[in-house]
Design a protein around this motif. Structure first.
Motif, mmCIF file in Angstrom:
data_model
loop_
_atom_site.group_PDB
_atom_site.id
_atom_site.type_symbol
_atom_site.label_atom_id
_atom_site.label_comp_id
_atom_site.label_asym_id
_atom_site.label_seq_id
_atom_site.Cartn_x
_atom_site.Cartn_y
_atom_site.Cartn_z
ATOM 1 N N ASN A 223 0.850 -1.184 0.000
ATOM 2 C CA ASN A 223 0.000 0.000 0.000
ATOM 3 C C ASN A 223 0.891 1.242 0.000
ATOM 4 N N LYS A 224 0.796 2.095 1.012
ATOM 5 C CA LYS A 224 1.607 3.312 1.039
ATOM 6 C C LYS A 224 2.868 3.149 1.875
ATOM 7 N N ASN A 225 3.102 1.953 2.381
ATOM 8 C CA ASN A 225 4.261 1.703 3.221
ATOM 9 C C ASN A 225 5.335 0.946 2.440
ATOM 10 N N VAL A 226 6.595 1.048 2.886
ATOM 11 C CA VAL A 226 7.674 0.295 2.251
ATOM 12 C C VAL A 226 8.437 -0.487 3.311
ATOM 13 N N ILE A 227 8.942 -1.659 2.910
ATOM 14 C CA ILE A 227 9.677 -2.573 3.779
ATOM 15 C C ILE A 227 11.060 -2.799 3.182
ATOM 16 N N GLY A 228 12.086 -2.817 4.038
ATOM 17 C CA GLY A 228 13.445 -3.060 3.569
ATOM 18 C C GLY A 228 13.671 -4.507 3.161
ATOM 19 N N LEU A 229 14.825 -4.758 2.552
ATOM 20 C CA LEU A 229 15.179 -6.079 2.041
ATOM 21 C C LEU A 229 15.930 -6.894 3.083
ATOM 22 N N LYS A 230 15.934 -8.213 2.877
ATOM 23 C CA LYS A 230 16.644 -9.130 3.775
ATOM 24 C C LYS A 230 18.060 -9.419 3.282
ATOM 25 N N SER A 231 18.242 -9.436 1.955
ATOM 26 C CA SER A 231 19.537 -9.816 1.392
ATOM 27 C C SER A 231 19.677 -9.236 -0.004
ATOM 28 N N LEU A 232 20.924 -8.898 -0.384
ATOM 29 C CA LEU A 232 21.230 -8.472 -1.748
ATOM 30 C C LEU A 232 22.521 -9.150 -2.174
ATOM 31 N N LYS A 233 22.495 -9.810 -3.333
ATOM 32 C CA LYS A 233 23.693 -10.420 -3.917
ATOM 33 C C LYS A 233 23.923 -9.795 -5.292
ATOM 34 N N MET A 234 25.136 -9.293 -5.528
ATOM 35 C CA MET A 234 25.434 -8.692 -6.821
ATOM 36 C C MET A 234 26.449 -9.541 -7.579
ATOM 37 N N TYR A 235 26.116 -9.850 -8.829
ATOM 38 C CA TYR A 235 26.978 -10.612 -9.719
ATOM 39 C C TYR A 235 27.427 -9.710 -10.862
ATOM 40 N N LEU A 236 28.716 -9.750 -11.180
ATOM 41 C CA LEU A 236 29.257 -9.088 -12.355
ATOM 42 C C LEU A 236 29.717 -10.171 -13.309
ATOM 43 N N PRO A 299 36.014 -6.096 -18.198
ATOM 44 C CA PRO A 299 35.874 -5.757 -19.614
ATOM 45 C C PRO A 299 35.087 -4.464 -19.784
ATOM 46 N N SER A 300 35.004 -3.987 -20.996
ATOM 47 C CA SER A 300 34.345 -2.702 -21.245
ATOM 48 C C SER A 300 32.829 -2.794 -21.093
ATOM 49 N N LYS A 301 32.258 -4.004 -21.234
ATOM 50 C CA LYS A 301 30.812 -4.174 -21.056
ATOM 51 C C LYS A 301 30.568 -5.292 -20.042
ATOM 52 N N ILE A 302 29.698 -5.032 -19.085
ATOM 53 C CA ILE A 302 29.509 -5.950 -17.956
ATOM 54 C C ILE A 302 28.017 -6.207 -17.767
ATOM 55 N N LEU A 303 27.672 -7.480 -17.555
ATOM 56 C CA LEU A 303 26.320 -7.833 -17.139
ATOM 57 C C LEU A 303 26.255 -7.754 -15.616
ATOM 58 N N VAL A 304 25.298 -6.997 -15.103
ATOM 59 C CA VAL A 304 25.101 -6.855 -13.660
ATOM 60 C C VAL A 304 23.774 -7.506 -13.281
ATOM 61 N N ARG A 305 23.836 -8.413 -12.310
ATOM 62 C CA ARG A 305 22.623 -9.009 -11.762
ATOM 63 C C ARG A 305 22.630 -8.817 -10.250
ATOM 64 N N ILE A 306 21.562 -8.226 -9.735
ATOM 65 C CA ILE A 306 21.416 -8.042 -8.296
ATOM 66 C C ILE A 306 20.208 -8.858 -7.847
ATOM 67 N N ILE A 307 20.445 -9.868 -7.030
ATOM 68 C CA ILE A 307 19.371 -10.714 -6.521
ATOM 69 C C ILE A 307 18.929 -10.148 -5.170
ATOM 70 N N CYS A 308 17.722 -9.634 -5.137
ATOM 71 C CA CYS A 308 17.172 -9.005 -3.938
ATOM 72 C C CYS A 308 16.181 -9.969 -3.283
ATOM 73 N N THR A 309 16.376 -10.236 -2.002
ATOM 74 C CA THR A 309 15.504 -11.134 -1.250
ATOM 75 C C THR A 309 14.678 -10.316 -0.271
ATOM 76 N N ASP A 310 13.358 -10.513 -0.316
ATOM 77 C CA ASP A 310 12.489 -9.728 0.562
ATOM 78 C C ASP A 310 12.305 -10.414 1.917
ATOM 79 N N PHE A 311 11.520 -9.820 2.773
ATOM 80 C CA PHE A 311 11.290 -10.308 4.133
ATOM 81 C C PHE A 311 10.787 -11.742 4.140
ATOM 82 N N TRP A 312 10.053 -12.128 3.097
ATOM 83 C CA TRP A 312 9.417 -13.453 3.031
ATOM 84 C C TRP A 312 10.247 -14.439 2.214
ATOM 85 N N ASN A 313 11.527 -14.120 1.988
ATOM 86 C CA ASN A 313 12.478 -14.994 1.283
ATOM 87 C C ASN A 313 12.160 -15.183 -0.189
#
Length: 325
Positions: A223-236, A299-313
């Motif tokens: 709704n109008k509220n926001v909840i923070g994340l439980k985990s973030l994993k970044m892959y290059l 390298p000059s071009k990189i694929l970035v993937r960020i896996i974000c896990t919410d409170f409910w996994n």
């Protein structure tokens, strides 16, 4: 036989992780803040949110309940500190629970509280109790919801700590709070080397230098509220480079928010913009992986993937490209 043993070990592990805590509110639990969120207010300075917040319908006087059978450790009488009025219980399974922002304490403590306040007034007072003096059964009121301390509105603030109170644990590991149907993951913005961008999947963004400094403002919106994340994993380019995990936070890192969040983060009770820092800048226990020193020249071009896990996994992928320019 090997498969059976593996399944049995997994079941035992789940039982150990998911302790038998019940909800500290009697109504259907509605999560309003998660563990590890950024907090920029309070007389102790910017800090981590060391528990979860559960709604009491913005009402004071709602019973706050013991989450498990336990013994009273202490009460803190303080209307102005970050936590306000507090009750802490000891549980025989090796944890302590903390209940904060209380407007009033349990009726069984009334005579003690009234006596202490009568003698010392309502300045900060910590009353410690001998072991096994005051027992609370699970579901028994320890106090009543309020907004003492830095609470913007009445609610239940709930923490789970180890016995010597050196570590706070994410209560989502101990409680089964159902995910609301209207909850949705959103990426509000990206910052790449100080430049702010709107996120679009598979977009190509520019960067300069040996490696990109990426921060992300991502939340679960309810709704109008926001909840923070439980985990973030970044892959290059499919290599895990950075991992932030909020399963637990040492108490002595209460103020170590700049290890995870950028200086642009804001949390004033009604406005929440928290930027997760996905590059090495300052050490902290919630940073589980930092492989930047091992990635070498990119390298000059990189694929970035960020896996974000919410409170409910539940996991969500943020995917884009970087191009050195």
């Amino acid at each position: 036989m090997k498969r059976y043993l593996v399944l049995l070990v997994a079941m035992i592990s789940t039982i150990v992780i998911c302790a038998t805590f019940s909800f500290p509110v009697s109504t259907t639990p509605l999560l309003t803040s998660s563990f590890g969120e950024f907090r920029g207010t309070g007389n102790r300075g910017p800090h981590f949110h060391m528990g979860i917040d559960l709604s009491t319908g913005m009402r004071s006087g709602v019973p706050i309940l013991a989450a498990e059978d336990g013994w009273l450790v202490r009460v803190e009488i303080d209307e102005d500190d970050i936590y306000g009025n507090v009750v802490v219980l000891y549980h025989d399974d090796g944890y302590k629970t903390l209940y904060a922002h209380l407007s009033e304490f349990s009726e069984k403590l009334k005579l003690i509280i009234d006596s202490v306040v009568s003698e010392f007034g309502r300045k900060r007072i910590v009353v410690k109790f001998p072991e096994r003096t005051f027992f609370f059964k699970a579901g028994e009121p320890v106090g009543y919801s309020g907004q003492t301390g830095e609470a913007a509105q009445p609610h239940c603030h709930f923490e789970i700590r180890n016995i010597d109170e050196t570590i706070c644990y994410d209560p989502s590991q101990f409680l089964n709070i159902l995910k609301p149907k209207e909850a949705r993951f959103i990426v509000k913005s990206l910052v790449i080397n100080s430049e702010k961008y709107s996120y679009r999947e598979d977009e190509v963004y520019p960067f300069k230098g040996d490696f990109p400094k990426i921060s992300i403002n991502a939340v679960t919106e309810i709704n109008k509220n926001v909840i923070g994340l439980k985990s973030l994993k970044m892959y290059l380019n499919e290599n895990l480079v950075y991992h932030i995990d909020f399963s637990e936070i040492p108490i002595d890192e209460f103020n170590n928010v700049w290890s995870v969040y950028t200086n642009d983060s804001v949390a004033d009770g009604y406005n929440y913009d928290a930027w997760y820092k996905l590059y090495p800048d300052q050490w902290g226990n919630v940073i589980k992986v930092d492989n930047y020193a091992e990635i070498g020249k990119l390298p000059s071009k990189i694929l970035v993937r960020i896996i974000c896990t919410d409170f409910w996994n539940e996991e969500f992928e943020v995917r884009f490209f970087l191009e050195r320019r």
